[in-house]
Design a protein around this motif. Structure first.
Motif, PDB file in Angstrom:
ATOM      1  N   ARG A   1       0.834  -1.206   0.000  1.00 48.90           N
ATOM      2  CA  ARG A   1       0.000   0.000   0.000  1.00 48.90           C
ATOM      3  C   ARG A   1       0.866   1.252   0.000  1.00 48.90           C
ATOM      4  O   ARG A   1       1.910   1.276   0.651  1.00 48.90           O
ATOM      5  N   PRO A   2       0.404   2.314  -0.667  1.00 49.78           N
ATOM      6  CA  PRO A   2      -0.792   2.311  -1.519  1.00 49.78           C
ATOM      7  C   PRO A   2      -0.475   1.729  -2.895  1.00 49.78           C
ATOM      8  O   PRO A   2       0.685   1.723  -3.321  1.00 49.78           O
ATOM      9  N   ILE A   3      -1.484   1.250  -3.597  1.00 47.39           N
ATOM     10  CA  ILE A   3      -1.317   0.777  -4.966  1.00 47.39           C
ATOM     11  C   ILE A   3      -1.021   1.974  -5.858  1.00 47.39           C
ATOM     12  O   ILE A   3      -1.739   2.968  -5.846  1.00 47.39           O
ATOM     13  N   ASP A   4       0.069   1.895  -6.597  1.00 46.41           N
ATOM     14  CA  ASP A   4       0.479   2.957  -7.516  1.00 46.41           C
ATOM     15  C   ASP A   4       0.101   2.530  -8.931  1.00 46.41           C
ATOM     16  O   ASP A   4       0.700   1.608  -9.493  1.00 46.41           O
ATOM     17  N   ALA A   5      -0.898   3.171  -9.499  1.00 49.43           N
ATOM     18  CA  ALA A   5      -1.408   2.778 -10.813  1.00 49.43           C
ATOM     19  C   ALA A   5      -0.378   2.958 -11.920  1.00 49.43           C
ATOM     20  O   ALA A   5      -0.528   2.396 -13.011  1.00 49.43           O
ATOM     21  N   SER A   6       0.689   3.722 -11.660  1.00 48.79           N
ATOM     22  CA  SER A   6       1.719   3.928 -12.687  1.00 48.79           C
ATOM     23  C   SER A   6       2.733   2.784 -12.716  1.00 48.79           C
ATOM     24  O   SER A   6       3.569   2.730 -13.616  1.00 48.79           O
ATOM     25  N   LYS A   7       2.658   1.870 -11.746  1.00 47.98           N
ATOM     26  CA  LYS A   7       3.604   0.752 -11.666  1.00 47.98           C
ATOM     27  C   LYS A   7       2.906  -0.557 -12.040  1.00 47.98           C
ATOM     28  O   LYS A   7       1.697  -0.715 -11.822  1.00 47.98           O
ATOM     29  N   PRO A   8       3.653  -1.511 -12.577  1.00 51.56           N
ATOM     30  CA  PRO A   8       3.053  -2.830 -12.839  1.00 51.56           C
ATOM     31  C   PRO A   8       2.712  -3.535 -11.535  1.00 51.56           C
ATOM     32  O   PRO A   8       3.293  -3.242 -10.482  1.00 51.56           O
ATOM     33  N   THR A   9       1.763  -4.458 -11.623  1.00 46.61           N
ATOM     34  CA  THR A   9       1.312  -5.191 -10.444  1.00 46.61           C
ATOM     35  C   THR A   9       1.612  -6.674 -10.618  1.00 46.61           C
ATOM     36  O   THR A   9       1.279  -7.271 -11.642  1.00 46.61           O
ATOM     37  N   ILE A  10       2.263  -7.252  -9.600  1.00 50.26           N
ATOM     38  CA  ILE A  10       2.631  -8.668  -9.604  1.00 50.26           C
ATOM     39  C   ILE A  10       1.772  -9.401  -8.579  1.00 50.26           C
ATOM     40  O   ILE A  10       1.644  -8.958  -7.434  1.00 50.26           O
ATOM     41  N   LEU A  11       1.197 -10.518  -8.985  1.00 43.57           N
ATOM     42  CA  LEU A  11       0.404 -11.357  -8.097  1.00 43.57           C
ATOM     43  C   LEU A  11       1.215 -12.579  -7.688  1.00 43.57           C
ATOM     44  O   LEU A  11       1.740 -13.311  -8.536  1.00 43.57           O
ATOM     45  N   LEU A  12       1.336 -12.798  -6.381  1.00 43.85           N
ATOM     46  CA  LEU A  12       1.890 -14.030  -5.830  1.00 43.85           C
ATOM     47  C   LEU A  12       0.715 -14.890  -5.396  1.00 43.85           C
ATOM     48  O   LEU A  12      -0.075 -14.478  -4.542  1.00 43.85           O
ATOM     49  N   ASN A  13       0.585 -16.070  -5.956  1.00 42.27           N
ATOM     50  CA  ASN A  13      -0.598 -16.883  -5.679  1.00 42.27           C
ATOM     51  C   ASN A  13      -0.232 -18.347  -5.453  1.00 42.27           C
ATOM     52  O   ASN A  13       0.567 -18.923  -6.192  1.00 42.27           O
ATOM     53  N   SER A  14      -0.844 -18.936  -4.430  1.00 43.96           N
ATOM     54  CA  SER A  14      -0.847 -20.380  -4.282  1.00 43.96           C
ATOM     55  C   SER A  14      -2.154 -20.744  -3.592  1.00 43.96           C
ATOM     56  O   SER A  14      -2.994 -19.877  -3.314  1.00 43.96           O
ATOM     57  N   HIS A  15      -2.339 -22.033  -3.302  1.00 42.02           N
ATOM     58  CA  HIS A  15      -3.626 -22.473  -2.752  1.00 42.02           C
ATOM     59  C   HIS A  15      -3.426 -23.192  -1.430  1.00 42.02           C
ATOM     60  O   HIS A  15      -2.357 -23.755  -1.162  1.00 42.02           O
ATOM     61  N   HIS A  16      -4.480 -23.188  -0.610  1.00 39.05           N
ATOM     62  CA  HIS A  16      -4.395 -23.831   0.696  1.00 39.05           C
ATOM     63  C   HIS A  16      -5.389 -24.978   0.846  1.00 39.05           C
ATOM     64  O   HIS A  16      -5.515 -25.550   1.936  1.00 39.05           O
TER      65      HIS A  16
END
Length: 356
Positions: A59-74
């Motif tokens: 935070r905060p999300i900066d709309a001018s930067k790319p966004t990376i998602l880290l994802n796994s499952h539980h």
């Protein structure tokens, strides 16, 4: 920073022990979602939750930067009868931690959580970071990643945590399951009457057995079709008027699932109904900055035949995580604690200073 990584690694291992000790079969993950939510909150993140999906963002999300998602499952599959350990005991034997979901994909989940916590308070990151640990992956359910993605900002890159020995799966096969029905007309088996739906299905089944898709992937090989179930008839003396059969289709990235369904319908006489078409194959270019970073770190790239939530992400993705896919869904599943520690360091090295 090495001290921070070491501390987060130990915290991640303790969280994994708690996750193993808490049953979380697909669609029954509410208690492990509670654990993950509390873990993030305890470490100063601001977790959010929808159903049994838990996530946090820098935070905060900066709309001018790319966004990376880290994802796994539980979520986990159910243990088979041939386990010789208690699947929920989280037994430690030296470097080995035995338990259901330890390898698939608890180790990846806790390693990604630690990686997120390593970065989430750092100033001037070149990207926004979201860590989402989601539900229903093992059943490709509607209330997992597919339900959660619309709640997130636009994603530029996804890192999907699954056991790959920290090598990079830059392509993954998709899946479409086809329910097929051949129609006939009943009659008495003793006389020449009726229209046998089973006989009508046979040419279609042989077509599925022998057809070869012309486009073959250098990473994933050919699209593969396998008839796995068949059912016809109600009794021995009645010509069956209906024959149903199921086809498992593993697609490469050169065909969309919709294209495969259309091609099948053009070649067979049976009615063909896909159960879904959203589990598509994926591929990311070798020239992508994250892949290049992985290669520079000595990681191998490969194409994966196993399905993951990567199939539901409409953006660039790489599948990578600690553990070995060969241990998944097997009796006495385990992870090495050293693999978790190395996995966290590996994720951090992939992301540190990454420019997209």
């Amino acid at each position: 920073m090495s001290e921070l990584i070491e501390r987060l690694s130990e915290d991640a291992i303790q969280l994994l022990i708690q996750l193993i000790q808490t049953p979380s079969f697909s669609r029954e993950e509410d208690q492990t979602a509670d654990l993950i939510f509390r873990f993030l909150a305890f470490h100063g993140a601001q977790p959010q939750r929808d159903k049994n999906n838990v996530w946090a963002t820098t935070r905060p999300i900066d709309a001018s930067k790319p966004t990376i998602l880290l994802n796994s499952h539980h979520d986990t599959v159910k243990p088979g009868s041939t386990w010789t350990y208690d699947p929920f005991a989280a037994v430690q034997e030296g470097d080995k931690l035995v338990g259901l979901g330890s390898n698939d994909a608890g180790a990846s989940a806790v390693s990604l959580l630690a990686t997120f916590l390593y970065f989430h308070q750092q100033p001037n990151l070149p990207f926004n970071l979201i860590c989402a640990i989601t539900a229903e992956e093992e059943v490709s359910g509607a209330n997992g990643i597919r339900a959660m993605l619309p709640l997130l900002p636009p994603i530029d890159l996804g890192i999907v945590g699954e056991p790959t020995q920290m090598d990079l799966a830059i392509a993954e096969k998709g899946l479409v399951v086809l329910d097929c029905v051949a129609h006939g007309r009943t009659g008495h088996a003793a006389r020449e009457e009726g229209e046998n739906a089973l006989y009508k299905a046979l040419p279609d089944i042989q077509w599925f057995q022998h057809y070869q898709f012309p486009q073959v992937s250098e990473l994933l090989g050919p699209t593969k079709m396998t008839v796995t179930q068949i059912q016809a008839g109600s009794q021995h003396n009645v010509v069956p008027d209906r024959c149903t059969f199921v086809v498992d289709v593993r697609t490469n990235e050169l065909y969309s699932n919709e294209e495969v369904v259309q091609l099948v319908r053009e070649h067979v006489g049976a009615d063909v109904t896909p159960r879904s078409t959203h589990l598509n194959s994926s591929r990311i270019a070798l020239t992508h900055p994250l892949v290049q970073r992985g290669l520079a770190l000595g990681r191998r790239t490969f194409g994966s035949a196993t399905l993951s939530d990567q199939s539901m992400m409409p953006f660039h993705t790489v599948k990578v995580g600690p553990g070995d896919s060969a241990r998944s869904h097997t009796p006495n599943e385990y992870i090495l604690l050293s693999e978790i520690r190395a996995g966290i360091r590996g994720y951090v090295a992939l992301l540190d200073g990454l420019q997209l």
